[in-house]
Scaffold this active site. Structure first.
Site, mmCIF file in Angstrom:
data_model
loop_
_atom_site.group_PDB
_atom_site.id
_atom_site.type_symbol
_atom_site.label_atom_id
_atom_site.label_comp_id
_atom_site.label_asym_id
_atom_site.label_seq_id
_atom_site.Cartn_x
_atom_site.Cartn_y
_atom_site.Cartn_z
ATOM 1 N N LYS A 126 0.815 -1.206 0.000
ATOM 2 C CA LYS A 126 0.000 0.000 0.000
ATOM 3 C C LYS A 126 0.850 1.257 0.000
ATOM 4 O O LYS A 126 0.388 2.342 -0.315
ATOM 5 C CB LYS A 126 -0.889 0.017 1.262
ATOM 6 C CG LYS A 126 -1.786 -1.163 1.408
ATOM 7 C CD LYS A 126 -2.479 -1.092 2.792
ATOM 8 C CE LYS A 126 -3.178 -2.378 3.090
ATOM 9 N NZ LYS A 126 -3.629 -2.444 4.495
ATOM 10 N N ASP A 135 14.591 -0.837 0.555
ATOM 11 C CA ASP A 135 15.258 -1.126 1.818
ATOM 12 C C ASP A 135 16.259 -2.256 1.568
ATOM 13 O O ASP A 135 17.346 -2.015 1.072
ATOM 14 C CB ASP A 135 14.163 -1.479 2.837
ATOM 15 C CG ASP A 135 14.649 -1.568 4.257
ATOM 16 O OD1 ASP A 135 15.608 -0.854 4.603
ATOM 17 O OD2 ASP A 135 14.076 -2.343 5.043
ATOM 18 N N PHE A 180 13.795 4.269 10.663
ATOM 19 C CA PHE A 180 12.465 3.842 10.253
ATOM 20 C C PHE A 180 11.591 5.065 10.036
ATOM 21 O O PHE A 180 11.436 5.895 10.928
ATOM 22 C CB PHE A 180 11.838 2.901 11.283
ATOM 23 C CG PHE A 180 10.684 2.143 10.707
ATOM 24 C CD1 PHE A 180 10.891 0.997 9.957
ATOM 25 C CD2 PHE A 180 9.391 2.606 10.875
ATOM 26 C CE1 PHE A 180 9.822 0.314 9.387
ATOM 27 C CE2 PHE A 180 8.312 1.926 10.312
ATOM 28 C CZ PHE A 180 8.540 0.781 9.567
ATOM 29 N N VAL A 181 11.042 5.195 8.825
ATOM 30 C CA VAL A 181 10.250 6.382 8.499
ATOM 31 C C VAL A 181 8.789 6.026 8.236
ATOM 32 O O VAL A 181 8.472 4.918 7.794
ATOM 33 C CB VAL A 181 10.845 7.134 7.278
ATOM 34 C CG1 VAL A 181 12.164 7.794 7.628
ATOM 35 C CG2 VAL A 181 11.000 6.219 6.078
ATOM 36 N N ARG A 224 0.068 6.516 7.715
ATOM 37 C CA ARG A 224 0.155 6.689 6.254
ATOM 38 C C ARG A 224 -0.309 8.073 5.817
ATOM 39 O O ARG A 224 0.100 8.591 4.788
ATOM 40 C CB ARG A 224 -0.704 5.637 5.538
ATOM 41 C CG ARG A 224 -0.205 4.207 5.691
ATOM 42 C CD ARG A 224 -0.927 3.304 4.689
ATOM 43 N NE ARG A 224 -0.794 1.894 5.008
ATOM 44 C CZ ARG A 224 0.230 1.124 4.635
ATOM 45 N NH1 ARG A 224 1.227 1.646 3.952
ATOM 46 N NH2 ARG A 224 0.265 -0.149 4.952
HETATM 47 P P1 IMP Z 1 12.583 -4.399 1.006
HETATM 48 O O1 IMP Z 1 12.096 -5.633 0.354
HETATM 49 O O2 IMP Z 1 13.378 -4.695 2.257
HETATM 50 O O3 IMP Z 1 13.340 -3.470 0.081
HETATM 51 O O4 IMP Z 1 11.308 -3.687 1.587
HETATM 52 C C1 IMP Z 1 10.651 -2.676 0.979
HETATM 53 C C2 IMP Z 1 9.341 -2.455 1.693
HETATM 54 O O5 IMP Z 1 9.507 -2.447 3.122
HETATM 55 C C3 IMP Z 1 8.793 -1.087 1.370
HETATM 56 O O6 IMP Z 1 7.954 -1.127 0.261
HETATM 57 C C4 IMP Z 1 8.072 -0.702 2.643
HETATM 58 O O7 IMP Z 1 6.733 -1.143 2.600
HETATM 59 C C5 IMP Z 1 8.782 -1.430 3.739
HETATM 60 N N1 IMP Z 1 9.730 -0.537 4.465
HETATM 61 C C6 IMP Z 1 11.068 -0.551 4.420
HETATM 62 N N2 IMP Z 1 11.604 0.422 5.177
HETATM 63 C C7 IMP Z 1 10.561 1.074 5.720
HETATM 64 C C8 IMP Z 1 10.448 2.221 6.596
HETATM 65 O O8 IMP Z 1 11.430 2.846 7.048
HETATM 66 N N3 IMP Z 1 9.198 2.600 6.923
HETATM 67 C C9 IMP Z 1 8.070 1.965 6.461
HETATM 68 N N4 IMP Z 1 8.133 0.907 5.645
HETATM 69 C C10 IMP Z 1 9.359 0.461 5.278
HETATM 70 MG MG MG Z 2 4.830 -1.221 4.532
#
Ligand code: IMP
Ligand code: MG
Length: 179
Positions: A44, A104, A153-154, A166
């Site tokens: 989302k 991330d 963490f944001v 959100r």
């Molecule tokens: P990845 O697979 O680890 O790159 O995760 C990406 C997903 O993790 C993003 O689309 C976010 O939904 C969630 N995410 C990663 N870091 C944050 C954060 O700092 N705040 C909120 N959601 C995060």
């Molecule tokens: Mg998320």
């Protein structure tokens, strides 16, 4: 974490300016200006970014949404990626841009790129509002990045913690409340 403390990291004005810039670059980057670009937002978290980015692009765009779950309710990835909602449209032969809130670990986008590539788009690029390069486990090359941020963490501007925050207009750091 019971209660969080919020501090603004990137303001709504900074976000707007940066998205206008990215929109102009997307307009310029595809040689045929009549050609449609197909934006796919990852639900989302990317819903707010999608709304603003799509309106910052002047060329024809179409939009679709894909649901991916990798985080559950916590702050760290479960490592498992699952499609919770697939696309409504066929992307074969289209210029696709994946619109994501944040890169991330890169696990989600690596999975998604492999999946969508099999559907034979004409081209596929990534537009990520935020990037946390320090946390990367898989290499990801995003053509458009809004802001590189430190390993914090944001929340806000679409991003959540356990489905909350959100609707905040700014991007804020959520830290643990001092005792
Ligand atoms: P990845 O697979 O680890 O790159 O995760 C990406 C997903 O993790 C993003 O689309 C976010 O939904 C969630 N995410 C990663 N870091 C944050 C954060 O700092 N705040 C909120 N959601 C995060
Ligand atoms: Mg998320």
């Amino acid at each position: 974490m019971a209660l969080g403390k919020l501090s603004v990291l990137i303001s709504v004005e900074q976000i707007r300016e940066r998205i206008n810039h990215i929109g102009a670059r997307i307009d310029a980057d595809y040689p045929n200006h009549a050609e449609t670009v197909h934006l796919i937002a990852i639900l989302k978290g990317a819903y707010v970014f999608m709304a603003d980015l799509s309106r910052a692009i002047k060329r024809p765009v179409t939009v679709d949404f894909m649901g991916i779950s990798s985080y559950g309710k916590g702050k760290t990835s479960s490592g498992e990626v699952r499609v919770t909602k697939d696309l409504d449209t066929v992307i074969e032969g289209n210029h696709v841009i994946i619109v994501e809130d944040i890169v991330d670990s890169g696990v989600t986008l690596t999975y998604l790129l492999n999946l969508l590539d099999q559907r034979k788009p004409k081209s596929i690029k990534i537009a990520a509002l935020l990037d946390k390069p320090e946390r990367r486990l898989r290499p990801i090359n995003a053509a458009y990045v809004g802001f590189s941020i430190p390993d914090e963490f944001v929340v806000g501007y679409g991003l959540d913690y356990a489905e909350k925050y959100r609707n905040l207009p700014d991007i804020c750091v959520l830290s643990e409340e001092d005792e």
